[in-house]
Design a protein around this motif. Structure first.
Motif, PDB file in Angstrom:
ATOM      1  N   PRO A  14       0.793  -1.230   0.000  1.00 15.58           N
ATOM      2  CA  PRO A  14       0.000   0.000   0.000  1.00 15.58           C
ATOM      3  C   PRO A  14       0.829   1.285   0.000  1.00 15.58           C
ATOM      4  O   PRO A  14       0.366   2.308  -0.486  1.00 15.58           O
ATOM      5  CB  PRO A  14      -0.852  -0.113   1.259  1.00 15.58           C
ATOM      6  N   ARG A  15       2.030   1.226   0.544  1.00 12.73           N
ATOM      7  CA  ARG A  15       2.917   2.397   0.523  1.00 12.73           C
ATOM      8  C   ARG A  15       4.268   1.934  -0.009  1.00 12.73           C
ATOM      9  O   ARG A  15       5.131   1.490   0.741  1.00 12.73           O
ATOM     10  CB  ARG A  15       3.031   3.002   1.921  1.00 12.73           C
ATOM     11  N   ILE A  16       4.421   2.059  -1.306  1.00 12.28           N
ATOM     12  CA  ILE A  16       5.592   1.522  -1.988  1.00 12.28           C
ATOM     13  C   ILE A  16       6.890   2.044  -1.380  1.00 12.28           C
ATOM     14  O   ILE A  16       7.871   1.313  -1.254  1.00 12.28           O
ATOM     15  CB  ILE A  16       5.504   1.828  -3.499  1.00 12.28           C
ATOM     16  N   GLU A  17       6.885   3.303  -0.961  1.00 14.31           N
ATOM     17  CA  GLU A  17       8.108   3.892  -0.417  1.00 14.31           C
ATOM     18  C   GLU A  17       8.567   3.193   0.864  1.00 14.31           C
ATOM     19  O   GLU A  17       9.745   3.228   1.210  1.00 14.31           O
ATOM     20  CB  GLU A  17       7.932   5.405  -0.180  1.00 14.31           C
ATOM     21  N   ARG A  18       7.650   2.522   1.559  1.00 18.92           N
ATOM     22  CA  ARG A  18       8.024   1.820   2.796  1.00 18.92           C
ATOM     23  C   ARG A  18       8.417   0.374   2.546  1.00 18.92           C
ATOM     24  O   ARG A  18       9.083  -0.250   3.367  1.00 18.92           O
ATOM     25  CB  ARG A  18       6.869   1.877   3.796  1.00 18.92           C
ATOM     26  N   GLY A  19       7.953  -0.213   1.436  1.00 23.27           N
ATOM     27  CA  GLY A  19       8.318  -1.582   1.104  1.00 23.27           C
ATOM     28  C   GLY A  19       7.605  -2.651   1.913  1.00 23.27           C
ATOM     29  O   GLY A  19       7.929  -3.824   1.801  1.00 23.27           O
ATOM     30  N   GLU A  20       6.638  -2.271   2.750  1.00 21.25           N
ATOM     31  CA  GLU A  20       5.903  -3.249   3.559  1.00 21.25           C
ATOM     32  C   GLU A  20       4.812  -3.871   2.690  1.00 21.25           C
ATOM     33  O   GLU A  20       4.194  -3.192   1.870  1.00 21.25           O
ATOM     34  CB  GLU A  20       5.288  -2.572   4.769  1.00 21.25           C
ATOM     35  N   LEU A  21       4.565  -5.147   2.912  1.00 21.28           N
ATOM     36  CA  LEU A  21       3.574  -5.828   2.078  1.00 21.28           C
ATOM     37  C   LEU A  21       2.837  -6.908   2.852  1.00 21.28           C
ATOM     38  O   LEU A  21       3.292  -7.350   3.899  1.00 21.28           O
ATOM     39  CB  LEU A  21       4.241  -6.441   0.844  1.00 21.28           C
ATOM     40  N   ILE A  22       1.691  -7.304   2.293  1.00 27.51           N
ATOM     41  CA  ILE A  22       0.962  -8.476   2.790  1.00 27.51           C
ATOM     42  C   ILE A  22       0.618  -9.344   1.592  1.00 27.51           C
ATOM     43  O   ILE A  22       0.432  -8.850   0.474  1.00 27.51           O
ATOM     44  CB  ILE A  22      -0.317  -8.115   3.584  1.00 27.51           C
ATOM     45  N   ASN A  23       0.547 -10.635   1.818  1.00 30.62           N
ATOM     46  CA  ASN A  23       0.126 -11.560   0.766  1.00 30.62           C
ATOM     47  C   ASN A  23      -1.384 -11.490   0.627  1.00 30.62           C
ATOM     48  O   ASN A  23      -2.112 -11.597   1.624  1.00 30.62           O
ATOM     49  CB  ASN A  23       0.548 -12.984   1.118  1.00 30.62           C
ATOM     50  N   VAL A  24      -1.846 -11.304  -0.614  1.00 35.16           N
ATOM     51  CA  VAL A  24      -3.288 -11.176  -0.860  1.00 35.16           C
ATOM     52  C   VAL A  24      -3.798 -12.165  -1.905  1.00 35.16           C
ATOM     53  O   VAL A  24      -4.976 -12.148  -2.241  1.00 35.16           O
ATOM     54  CB  VAL A  24      -3.665  -9.738  -1.272  1.00 35.16           C
ATOM     55  N   GLY A  25      -2.945 -13.042  -2.384  1.00 34.48           N
ATOM     56  CA  GLY A  25      -3.410 -14.017  -3.363  1.00 34.48           C
ATOM     57  C   GLY A  25      -2.288 -14.882  -3.881  1.00 34.48           C
ATOM     58  O   GLY A  25      -1.112 -14.653  -3.590  1.00 34.48           O
ATOM     59  N   VAL A  26      -2.687 -15.873  -4.668  1.00 33.42           N
ATOM     60  CA  VAL A  26      -1.746 -16.771  -5.331  1.00 33.42           C
ATOM     61  C   VAL A  26      -2.200 -16.926  -6.777  1.00 33.42           C
ATOM     62  O   VAL A  26      -3.387 -17.079  -7.056  1.00 33.42           O
ATOM     63  CB  VAL A  26      -1.682 -18.161  -4.649  1.00 33.42           C
ATOM     64  N   LEU A  27      -1.236 -16.898  -7.659  1.00 26.43           N
ATOM     65  CA  LEU A  27      -1.445 -17.071  -9.090  1.00 26.43           C
ATOM     66  C   LEU A  27      -0.736 -18.356  -9.481  1.00 26.43           C
ATOM     67  O   LEU A  27       0.446 -18.529  -9.162  1.00 26.43           O
ATOM     68  CB  LEU A  27      -0.828 -15.864  -9.799  1.00 26.43           C
ATOM     69  N   LEU A  28      -1.437 -19.300 -10.120  1.00 26.72           N
ATOM     70  CA  LEU A  28      -0.833 -20.581 -10.465  1.00 26.72           C
ATOM     71  C   LEU A  28      -1.075 -20.898 -11.935  1.00 26.72           C
ATOM     72  O   LEU A  28      -2.192 -20.780 -12.438  1.00 26.72           O
ATOM     73  CB  LEU A  28      -1.392 -21.706  -9.590  1.00 26.72           C
ATOM     74  N   TYR A  29       0.019 -21.293 -12.619  1.00 27.20           N
ATOM     75  CA  TYR A  29      -0.029 -21.651 -14.039  1.00 27.20           C
ATOM     76  C   TYR A  29       0.556 -23.040 -14.221  1.00 27.20           C
ATOM     77  O   TYR A  29       1.659 -23.328 -13.765  1.00 27.20           O
ATOM     78  CB  TYR A  29       0.757 -20.639 -14.866  1.00 27.20           C
ATOM     79  N   CYS A  30      -0.192 -23.909 -14.904  1.00 31.78           N
ATOM     80  CA  CYS A  30       0.281 -25.258 -15.239  1.00 31.78           C
ATOM     81  C   CYS A  30       0.060 -25.462 -16.733  1.00 31.78           C
ATOM     82  O   CYS A  30      -1.073 -25.634 -17.192  1.00 31.78           O
ATOM     83  CB  CYS A  30      -0.460 -26.311 -14.432  1.00 31.78           C
ATOM     84  N   LEU A  36      -4.682 -21.836 -15.592  1.00 30.86           N
ATOM     85  CA  LEU A  36      -4.222 -20.569 -15.041  1.00 30.86           C
ATOM     86  C   LEU A  36      -5.341 -20.014 -14.189  1.00 30.86           C
ATOM     87  O   LEU A  36      -6.470 -19.848 -14.660  1.00 30.86           O
ATOM     88  CB  LEU A  36      -3.870 -19.564 -16.141  1.00 30.86           C
ATOM     89  N   SER A  37      -5.034 -19.749 -12.933  1.00 27.28           N
ATOM     90  CA  SER A  37      -6.057 -19.222 -12.048  1.00 27.28           C
ATOM     91  C   SER A  37      -5.403 -18.464 -10.892  1.00 27.28           C
ATOM     92  O   SER A  37      -4.240 -18.679 -10.582  1.00 27.28           O
ATOM     93  CB  SER A  37      -6.918 -20.363 -11.491  1.00 27.28           C
ATOM     94  N   ALA A  38      -6.189 -17.586 -10.306  1.00 31.82           N
ATOM     95  CA  ALA A  38      -5.742 -16.832  -9.126  1.00 31.82           C
ATOM     96  C   ALA A  38      -6.788 -16.992  -8.034  1.00 31.82           C
ATOM     97  O   ALA A  38      -7.987 -17.031  -8.308  1.00 31.82           O
ATOM     98  CB  ALA A  38      -5.565 -15.360  -9.464  1.00 31.82           C
ATOM     99  N   ARG A  39      -6.323 -17.082  -6.812  1.00 30.89           N
ATOM    100  CA  ARG A  39      -7.188 -17.050  -5.638  1.00 30.89           C
ATOM    101  C   ARG A  39      -6.731 -15.861  -4.816  1.00 30.89           C
ATOM    102  O   ARG A  39      -5.544 -15.737  -4.518  1.00 30.89           O
ATOM    103  CB  ARG A  39      -7.066 -18.317  -4.796  1.00 30.89           C
ATOM    104  N   THR A  40      -7.668 -15.011  -4.468  1.00 32.17           N
ATOM    105  CA  THR A  40      -7.302 -13.812  -3.714  1.00 32.17           C
ATOM    106  C   THR A  40      -8.096 -13.741  -2.420  1.00 32.17           C
ATOM    107  O   THR A  40      -9.200 -14.271  -2.313  1.00 32.17           O
ATOM    108  CB  THR A  40      -7.557 -12.541  -4.548  1.00 32.17           C
ATOM    109  N   HIS A  41      -7.480 -13.067  -1.450  1.00 31.40           N
ATOM    110  CA  HIS A  41      -8.128 -12.852  -0.155  1.00 31.40           C
ATOM    111  C   HIS A  41      -7.481 -11.610   0.459  1.00 31.40           C
ATOM    112  O   HIS A  41      -6.275 -11.600   0.719  1.00 31.40           O
ATOM    113  CB  HIS A  41      -7.930 -14.055   0.763  1.00 31.40           C
ATOM    114  N   THR A  61     -11.067  -4.145  -6.282  1.00 36.11           N
ATOM    115  CA  THR A  61     -11.356  -4.108  -7.720  1.00 36.11           C
ATOM    116  C   THR A  61     -10.144  -4.586  -8.518  1.00 36.11           C
ATOM    117  O   THR A  61     -10.276  -5.359  -9.465  1.00 36.11           O
ATOM    118  CB  THR A  61     -11.756  -2.682  -8.143  1.00 36.11           C
ATOM    119  N   ALA A  62      -8.961  -4.136  -8.120  1.00 38.25           N
ATOM    120  CA  ALA A  62      -7.740  -4.555  -8.805  1.00 38.25           C
ATOM    121  C   ALA A  62      -7.503  -6.054  -8.640  1.00 38.25           C
ATOM    122  O   ALA A  62      -7.100  -6.732  -9.592  1.00 38.25           O
ATOM    123  CB  ALA A  62      -6.549  -3.760  -8.287  1.00 38.25           C
ATOM    124  N   LEU A  63      -7.772  -6.590  -7.452  1.00 34.86           N
ATOM    125  CA  LEU A  63      -7.634  -8.039  -7.246  1.00 34.86           C
ATOM    126  C   LEU A  63      -8.590  -8.813  -8.143  1.00 34.86           C
ATOM    127  O   LEU A  63      -8.221  -9.840  -8.718  1.00 34.86           O
ATOM    128  CB  LEU A  63      -7.873  -8.401  -5.777  1.00 34.86           C
TER     129      LEU A  63
END
Length: 122
Positions: A14-30, A36-41, A61-63
């Motif tokens: 959320p604040r790129i300048e701080r570099g802090e992040l949370i995991n909000v999904g997984v994208l998997l391709y086989c 190809l699918s994504a699961r988000t939370h 919306t972006a997710l």
């Protein structure tokens, strides 16, 4: 029979300048299973801990757009699955980004996506 797959964690920064992040999904391709699918939370409380002013509706919306891109919505309509995956994991400086691409082996890519979502996001 287990087949190779690639996956990346979708991260909210959320604040790129701080570099802090949370995991909000997984994208998997086989490729072998044409999957190809994504699961988000989005854990709103965790997001707001990093940035109380985060635009939660915009991030949701972006997710959703990541999931639509996987299924061929919007600009991805004419892309093959591998192209969509590479487009989604390309480096970017936005609130949502993909982490590094990892590889694994699984018999059922959909089940593996759920397992990774539970392990890495939820």
């Amino acid at each position: 029979m287990k087949v190779p797959y690639e996956y990346a964690i979708i991260q909210a920064v959320p604040r790129i300048e701080r570099g802090e992040l949370i995991n909000v999904g997984v994208l998997l391709y086989c490729q072998r299973h044409d999957f190809l699918s994504a699961r988000t939370h989005l854990d709103e409380a965790r997001l707001r801990a990093l940035d109380p002013a985060a635009d939660v509706p915009a991030i949701r919306t972006a997710l959703d757009s990541w999931e639509r891109t996987c299924s061929g919505g919007g600009a991805a309509e004419q892309m093959r699955l591998g192209e969509r995956f590479r487009w989604l994991v390309a480096p970017r400086s936005t609130v949502l980004r993909a982490g590094p691409v990892h590889m694994g082996l699984a018999e059922d890519p959909a089940a593996e996506l759920e397992r990774l979502s539970d392990l890495l996001v939820r």
